[in-house]
Design a protein around this motif. Structure first.
Motif, PDB file in Angstrom:
ATOM      1  N   ARG A  85       0.856  -1.203   0.000  1.00  0.00           N
ATOM      2  CA  ARG A  85       0.000   0.000   0.000  1.00  0.00           C
ATOM      3  C   ARG A  85       0.882   1.240   0.000  1.00  0.00           C
ATOM      4  O   ARG A  85       1.809   1.358   0.810  1.00  0.00           O
ATOM      5  N   ARG A  86       0.614   2.167  -0.896  1.00  0.00           N
ATOM      6  CA  ARG A  86       1.391   3.397  -0.957  1.00  0.00           C
ATOM      7  C   ARG A  86       1.130   4.232   0.291  1.00  0.00           C
ATOM      8  O   ARG A  86      -0.020   4.474   0.670  1.00  0.00           O
ATOM      9  N   VAL A  87       2.206   4.702   0.941  1.00  0.00           N
ATOM     10  CA  VAL A  87       2.072   5.495   2.158  1.00  0.00           C
ATOM     11  C   VAL A  87       2.948   6.740   2.074  1.00  0.00           C
ATOM     12  O   VAL A  87       3.985   6.753   1.405  1.00  0.00           O
ATOM     13  N   LYS A 144       5.469  -8.470  10.307  1.00  0.00           N
ATOM     14  CA  LYS A 144       4.220  -7.924  10.850  1.00  0.00           C
ATOM     15  C   LYS A 144       3.714  -6.716  10.071  1.00  0.00           C
ATOM     16  O   LYS A 144       2.815  -6.016  10.528  1.00  0.00           O
ATOM     17  N   GLU A 145       4.273  -6.474   8.885  1.00  0.00           N
ATOM     18  CA  GLU A 145       3.863  -5.273   8.159  1.00  0.00           C
ATOM     19  C   GLU A 145       2.410  -5.373   7.676  1.00  0.00           C
ATOM     20  O   GLU A 145       1.682  -4.383   7.684  1.00  0.00           O
ATOM     21  N   ARG A 146       1.981  -6.565   7.263  1.00  0.00           N
ATOM     22  CA  ARG A 146       0.602  -6.731   6.836  1.00  0.00           C
ATOM     23  C   ARG A 146      -0.359  -6.493   8.001  1.00  0.00           C
ATOM     24  O   ARG A 146      -1.401  -5.852   7.851  1.00  0.00           O
ATOM     25  N   GLU A 147      -0.002  -6.986   9.174  1.00  0.00           N
ATOM     26  CA  GLU A 147      -0.836  -6.787  10.363  1.00  0.00           C
ATOM     27  C   GLU A 147      -0.941  -5.315  10.721  1.00  0.00           C
ATOM     28  O   GLU A 147      -2.021  -4.815  11.057  1.00  0.00           O
ATOM     29  N   LEU A 148       0.178  -4.587  10.633  1.00  0.00           N
ATOM     30  CA  LEU A 148       0.166  -3.156  10.923  1.00  0.00           C
ATOM     31  C   LEU A 148      -0.731  -2.416   9.939  1.00  0.00           C
ATOM     32  O   LEU A 148      -1.547  -1.573  10.335  1.00  0.00           O
ATOM     33  N   LEU A 149      -0.591  -2.728   8.658  1.00  0.00           N
ATOM     34  CA  LEU A 149      -1.424  -2.068   7.648  1.00  0.00           C
ATOM     35  C   LEU A 149      -2.901  -2.330   7.913  1.00  0.00           C
ATOM     36  O   LEU A 149      -3.732  -1.419   7.828  1.00  0.00           O
ATOM     37  N   GLN A 150      -3.250  -3.571   8.242  1.00  0.00           N
ATOM     38  CA  GLN A 150      -4.641  -3.903   8.504  1.00  0.00           C
ATOM     39  C   GLN A 150      -5.190  -3.123   9.695  1.00  0.00           C
ATOM     40  O   GLN A 150      -6.326  -2.633   9.660  1.00  0.00           O
TER      41      GLN A 150
END
Length: 337
Positions: free
Chosen positions: A75-77, A194-200
Motif C-alpha cells: 500500500r502506498r504510504v 508484521k507489516e501486513r498486520e500493521l497495515l490492517q
C-alpha cells in the motif's frame, strides 16, 4: 497510576476543531503522521513502515519536519515526521513553525496519527503526549490515533500483548488514552513479518471513522496557504514554463510533443507543490511572530534588570535581553496552534 479525577475526560468541545469525512479507497495513499514523545522511537517506526533506513539507528531527534514516501505491505504510504514533542534542543518558535510545516506536508490531513513509544522506557512525559496532541492537532485527533510500541528482544507476540493488556499496568494506562489501539513493532526495520498486520490495523482504524482523514481549521489553513504559495510560484515560473514549451514544440510533434509536455508539467507541478509545502506564508509567519514575542519579553526583562544601574543600564540590558529573547524564539508563548 493516574487518579480517577485525572482520568476523567473533559466534556467541553472546542468549536474551532472539526472533522471532515471523505471516503478512502484501497488505491488511495495513506498519509501517516508519526509522532514521538522523545528519543528514537518515531524514527525507528518510520524505518519499519517504509522498510528502509530513512533515519540512522542512533537518531534521537530532528530539527525540521520531513515527508517520506514508500510502501507498507504493498500500500502506498506517505509518512510525515516532525521534531519530538519533548525535544529540548529547539526553541518554542521553531517548534511552532515545524508543527505548522508538518501540517502542510500532510494536507489535506493525515489518515492516522501513529504515536511511537519505547516499550521498555515509558516516562511520565509519555502520559502527557495525548493531551499535547489534542492541543496541537485538534481535540478529536485521538480518534485517529494508535500507539506503536517499539520492542527489541526475544519474547513472542502473545507474551508481548499479555504484557500490554494484563501485566504492565502503565502500558495499559497509556494505550487507554488512545481507545486501546496499539501495535508492537520490532526496532529492526528489516523484520517485515508484521507489516501486513500493521497495515490492517491502520486500515481498520480509518474504516471505523467512515474512511475519513483527520482535518481541523488549522489543517484547512495549511491547505489554503500551500495552494496560495503554489499559485505564486506558478506565476513566478510562467516565463520559464512558456520557454520550455516553445523548445519542445521545436523538437517534437503530435504524440511525442503531448507526452513531453505532460511529463514536464507533472514534474514542475510536483516541484512547486514540494516547495509550497515546505515554505509558505503561514509557516514563515509563525517563526516571525515567535521571534518577535521573544524579543519583546526579553527586552522588557532586560530593561527591568538594567534599571537598577540607571538609564544607561536599562538601554544596555534591554538590548541584551531582546537579543536573548529573540534567539530563544518566544518561550513565553504556551499554546502551539
Amino acid at each position: 497510576c493516574l487518579s480517577n479525577k485525572q482520568r476523567k475526560p473533559k466534556t467541553a468541545i472546542l468549536p474551532q476543531y472539526i472533522i471532515i469525512v471523505y471516503k478512502l479507497s484501497s488505491a488511495t495513499e495513506l498519509r501517516l503522521m508519526v509522532v514521538g514523545s522523545s528519543g528514537p522511537s518515531q524514527f525507528l517506526l518510520t524505518n519499519a513502515i517504509l522498510g528502509r533506513q530513512e533515519f540512522p539507528k542512533d537518531v534521537t531527534s530532528i530539527s525540521g519536519s520531513m515527508k517520506s514516501t514508500g510502501e507498507l505491505a504493498g500500500r502506498r504510504v506517505v509518512v510525515i515526521n516532525a521534531p519530538n514533542i519533548y525535544d529540548k534542543d529547539i526553541s518554542q518558535a521553531k517548534r511552532k513553525m515545524e508543527l505548522r510545516r508538518s501540517k502542510c506536508l500532510s494536507i489535506p490531513g493525515p489518515h492516522a496519527f501513529l504515536v511511537a513509544f519505547d516499550m521498555e522506557d515509558i516516562s511520565l512525559n509519555d502520559f502527557n503526549t495525548a493531551r499535547l496532541m489534542k492541543e496541537r492537532f485538534g481535540r478529536q485527533c485521538l480518534r485517529h490515533s494508535m500507539v506503536l510500541l517499539a520492542y527489541e528482544g526475544n519474547l513472542e507476540e502473545a507474551a508481548l500483548e499479555d504484557r500490554v493488556r494484563k501485566i504492565d499496568w502503565y502500558l495499559r494506562e497509556l494505550i487507554e488514552k488512545y481507545s486501546g489501539r496499539f501495535h508492537i513493532f520490532r526496532k529492526n526495520w528489516r523484520d517485515r513479518s508484521k507489516e501486513r498486520e500493521l497495515l490492517q490495523k491502520i486500515e481498520w482504524m480509518v474504516a471505523s471513522s467512515a474512511g475519513a482523514y483527520f482535518s481541523s481549521t488549522t489543517f484547512q489553513k495549511a491547505e489554503d496557504s500551500v495552494m496560495k504559495e503554489e499559485k505564486r510560484l506558478r506565476k513566478q515560473k510562467a516565463a520559464e514554463i512558456e520557454k520550455a514549451w516553445d523548445e519542445m514544440e521545436k523538437q517534437y510533434v503530435e504524440e511525442d510533443l503531448f507526452f513531453q509536455k505532460d511529463a514536464y508539467t507533472a514534474n514542475i507541478s510536483a516541484e512547486i507543490r514540494a516547495k509550497a509545502e515546505i515554505d509558505n506564508s503561514w509557516v514563515r509567519t509563525s517563526l516571525a511572530r515567535g521571534l518577535g514575542t521573544g524579543f519583546f519579553v526579553g527586552a522588557v526583562l532586560g530593561a527591568l534588570v538594567g534599571s537598577i544601574e540607571g538609564p544607561g543600564g536599562m538601554v544596555l540590558y534591554g538590548l541584551i535581553g531582546g537579543a536573548v529573547g529573540g534567539s530563544g524564539g518566544g518561550t513565553a508563548q504556551h499554546a502551539i496552534v
